[in-house]
Design an enzyme around this catalytic site. Structure first.
Site, PDB file in Angstrom:
ATOM      1  N   ASN A  52       0.819  -1.215   0.000  1.00 42.97           N
ATOM      2  CA  ASN A  52       0.000   0.000   0.000  1.00 42.97           C
ATOM      3  C   ASN A  52       0.855   1.268   0.000  1.00 42.97           C
ATOM      4  O   ASN A  52       0.336   2.363   0.237  1.00 42.97           O
ATOM      5  CB  ASN A  52      -0.931   0.017   1.213  1.00 42.97           C
ATOM      6  CG  ASN A  52      -2.023  -1.027   1.105  1.00 42.97           C
ATOM      7  OD1 ASN A  52      -2.451  -1.378   0.013  1.00 42.97           O
ATOM      8  ND2 ASN A  52      -2.478  -1.528   2.247  1.00 42.97           N
ATOM      9  N   HIS A 142     -15.239  -0.831   4.643  1.00 42.10           N
ATOM     10  CA  HIS A 142     -14.167  -1.574   5.306  1.00 42.10           C
ATOM     11  C   HIS A 142     -14.653  -2.239   6.591  1.00 42.10           C
ATOM     12  O   HIS A 142     -15.584  -1.766   7.254  1.00 42.10           O
ATOM     13  CB  HIS A 142     -13.012  -0.623   5.626  1.00 42.10           C
ATOM     14  CG  HIS A 142     -11.768  -1.316   6.075  1.00 42.10           C
ATOM     15  ND1 HIS A 142     -11.474  -1.531   7.405  1.00 42.10           N
ATOM     16  CD2 HIS A 142     -10.746  -1.859   5.363  1.00 42.10           C
ATOM     17  CE1 HIS A 142     -10.314  -2.157   7.498  1.00 42.10           C
ATOM     18  NE2 HIS A 142      -9.851  -2.369   6.273  1.00 42.10           N
ATOM     19  N   GLU A 184     -16.332   4.433   1.829  1.00 43.10           N
ATOM     20  CA  GLU A 184     -14.925   4.635   1.490  1.00 43.10           C
ATOM     21  C   GLU A 184     -14.847   5.554   0.271  1.00 43.10           C
ATOM     22  O   GLU A 184     -15.769   5.593  -0.554  1.00 43.10           O
ATOM     23  CB  GLU A 184     -14.247   3.305   1.165  1.00 43.10           C
ATOM     24  CG  GLU A 184     -14.131   2.376   2.363  1.00 43.10           C
ATOM     25  CD  GLU A 184     -13.307   1.137   2.061  1.00 43.10           C
ATOM     26  OE1 GLU A 184     -12.119   1.281   1.702  1.00 43.10           O
ATOM     27  OE2 GLU A 184     -13.846   0.027   2.182  1.00 43.10           O
ATOM     28  N   SER A 188     -11.159  -0.448  -0.821  1.00 40.79           N
ATOM     29  CA  SER A 188      -9.863  -1.082  -0.605  1.00 40.79           C
ATOM     30  C   SER A 188      -9.656  -2.364  -1.395  1.00 40.79           C
ATOM     31  O   SER A 188      -8.529  -2.680  -1.771  1.00 40.79           O
ATOM     32  CB  SER A 188      -9.669  -1.373   0.887  1.00 40.79           C
ATOM     33  OG  SER A 188     -10.723  -2.192   1.373  1.00 40.79           O
ATOM     34  N   ASP A 213     -14.201   7.528   4.463  1.00 39.35           N
ATOM     35  CA  ASP A 213     -12.948   6.855   4.784  1.00 39.35           C
ATOM     36  C   ASP A 213     -12.056   6.972   3.556  1.00 39.35           C
ATOM     37  O   ASP A 213     -12.282   6.325   2.536  1.00 39.35           O
ATOM     38  CB  ASP A 213     -13.237   5.386   5.123  1.00 39.35           C
ATOM     39  CG  ASP A 213     -11.978   4.576   5.399  1.00 39.35           C
ATOM     40  OD1 ASP A 213     -10.912   4.919   4.857  1.00 39.35           O
ATOM     41  OD2 ASP A 213     -12.067   3.583   6.139  1.00 39.35           O
ATOM     42  N   HIS A 216      -7.469   4.891   1.223  1.00 38.16           N
ATOM     43  CA  HIS A 216      -6.796   4.448   0.001  1.00 38.16           C
ATOM     44  C   HIS A 216      -6.770   5.509  -1.088  1.00 38.16           C
ATOM     45  O   HIS A 216      -6.377   5.226  -2.217  1.00 38.16           O
ATOM     46  CB  HIS A 216      -7.456   3.167  -0.516  1.00 38.16           C
ATOM     47  CG  HIS A 216      -7.263   2.001   0.400  1.00 38.16           C
ATOM     48  ND1 HIS A 216      -6.154   1.195   0.353  1.00 38.16           N
ATOM     49  CD2 HIS A 216      -8.022   1.539   1.425  1.00 38.16           C
ATOM     50  CE1 HIS A 216      -6.243   0.262   1.294  1.00 38.16           C
ATOM     51  NE2 HIS A 216      -7.363   0.455   1.957  1.00 38.16           N
ATOM     52  N   LYS A 247      -0.325   4.121   4.533  1.00 36.70           N
ATOM     53  CA  LYS A 247      -0.379   3.690   3.127  1.00 36.70           C
ATOM     54  C   LYS A 247       0.420   4.693   2.291  1.00 36.70           C
ATOM     55  O   LYS A 247       1.641   4.684   2.344  1.00 36.70           O
ATOM     56  CB  LYS A 247      -1.838   3.542   2.701  1.00 36.70           C
ATOM     57  CG  LYS A 247      -2.555   2.453   3.525  1.00 36.70           C
ATOM     58  CD  LYS A 247      -4.000   2.319   3.197  1.00 36.70           C
ATOM     59  CE  LYS A 247      -4.645   1.170   3.946  1.00 36.70           C
ATOM     60  NZ  LYS A 247      -4.658   1.338   5.425  1.00 36.70           N
TER      61      LYS A 247
END
Length: 394
Positions: A52, A142, A184, A188, A213, A216, A247
């Site tokens: 990541n 997630h 998200e 992910s 979120d 990523h 990440k």
């Protein structure tokens, strides 16, 4: 015998090709391993496509120097929770940097994205009776978001992935005042993005808050890497944003960014924040330098886009890849054992690409989760695509 189910469940994991075990990485022996493009396992080097470290910043010399400076100035350990004596100047400076970067009034630093997500949902969802909250989560949110929501006292509903029409119906059927929509920014395991403009609009129409979120997408998306929430306007922003440092930012920890009221509420009622030792102040100092590099070095984001485009072009058209504008490219295999077999074939060709299996993803959707990072090069991508074509197009 106490807990005699443990051995049986581990055995069942093995029988279902879902058994997990750790792999210990050895110390880097060359520049490629130090830059994160390779890992060393049992003495053998592999090109790493499961990291990541999207921007290739891990082990960056300037971030390492900032870490060393932070140790010299503040010590390695915070030595207390933030509400006792663990909140250092370095933490305050990092919070200020984040607020300026993503245009939020306040933020709080947590030890991990998992703890930040669980803290947020449990704390907002602690009331009962007329003040009980309703949470509406994207189906592919997630695990930490789901754990936080379902362990709270809130009523929880999940809408089909990226289905804002269904979300609107669920919101319309809720008669409570305290509603939170959560998603998200970049998912992910699939690598696709939420339509945050639509989510924000639907949430606003139904007097709900929007929680994003951005674990990523922080660093990877946005003109200065501010994350996917950067597409929203000042009049239609996410109310609360979470993102991790471990990440693309290449350090460790996470933050929640919000307004003044939520900030004060979390400080007083979020148990994960109140009762955890603060992250290392040296780590906070290093994170500031990492964010500065992210803001300045657009070429890292451009390179991810360039290499991702090349990867898709080189793959055989019969291979199923979920469309993505992020670093994450999910190749759907289906069966757990087949995904493991392909992953093993790739290891024999010097490629480390982990098979992702249930319960992380739905049954029947086991996959290879390719992450393309700014530290990769054209030869890496060519080799990966060639090996995948041979393994999957027989």
């Amino acid at each position: 015998m106490a807990f005699d189910y443990i051995a049986g469940q581990v055995t069942a994991q093995k029988q279902q090709a879902r058994y997990r075990q750790r792999v210990c990485l050895q110390a880097a022996e060359n520049a490629a391993q130090q830059q994160g493009t390779q890992i060393l396992v049992d003495g053998k080097p592999y090109i790493n496509f499961s990291s990541n470290d999207y921007l290739g910043l891990n082990n960056h010399n300037e971030i390492n120097k900032a870490m060393q400076e932070g140790v010299a100035r503040f010590g390695l350990c915070a030595s207390a929770s933030s509400l006792v004596t663990g909140f250092h100047y370095a933490h305050q400076a990092l919070e200020d940097k984040i607020c300026q970067w993503i245009n939020k009034p306040r933020c709080l630093i947590f030890t991990s994205g998992f703890s930040a997500n669980v803290a947020l949902f449990q704390t907002l969802g602690q009331e009962t009776g007329k003040d009980r909250a309703h949470f509406f989560l994207d189906k592919l949110s997630h695990a930490s978001m789901l754990d936080g929501a379902f362990s709270s006292k809130a009523k929880v509903k999940r809408f089909a992935h990226n289905n804002t029409a269904q979300l609107a119906q669920l919101l319309s059927s809720s008669d409570v005042q305290n509603k939170l929509v959560a998603s998200e920014g970049v998912f992910s395991m699939d690598g696709d993005q939420a339509n945050l403009i639509e989510l924000a609009s639907v949430a606003k129409q139904h007097n709900a808050w929007l929680y994003v979120d951005d674990a990523h997408s922080i660093g990877v998306i946005g003109e200065q890497g501010q994350g996917s929430a950067s597409v929203l306007t000042n009049n239609n922003q996410a109310d609360i944003t979470m993102a991790t440092f471990g990440k693309a930012i290449a350090t460790s920890g996470a933050f929640l960014a919000c307004d003044e009221n939520v900030h004060d509420y979390l400080i007083n009622f979020a148990r994960h924040y109140i009762y955890s030792t603060a992250i290392s102040p040296a780590l906070a100092w290093a994170t500031i330098r990492s964010i500065e590099l992210i803001q300045q070095e657009q070429w890292r984001r451009d390179k991810i886009t360039e290499l991702s485009t090349l990867f898709i072009e080189l793959l055989d058209s019969s291979i199923e890849v979920i469309p993505s504008a992020s670093s994450i490219h999910a190749i759907i295999i289906g069966d757990e054992q087949k995904a493991l077999n392909v992953s093993e074939q790739l290891k024999n060709q010097g490629i480390w690409l982990t098979a992702i299996r249930p319960p992380t993803v739905a049954v029947g959707s086991s996959r290879l989760r390719v992450t393309i990072c700014a530290s990769h090069n054209y030869n890496d991508i060519n080799h990966l695509a060639s090996c995948l074509n041979k393994a999957l197009c027989k």
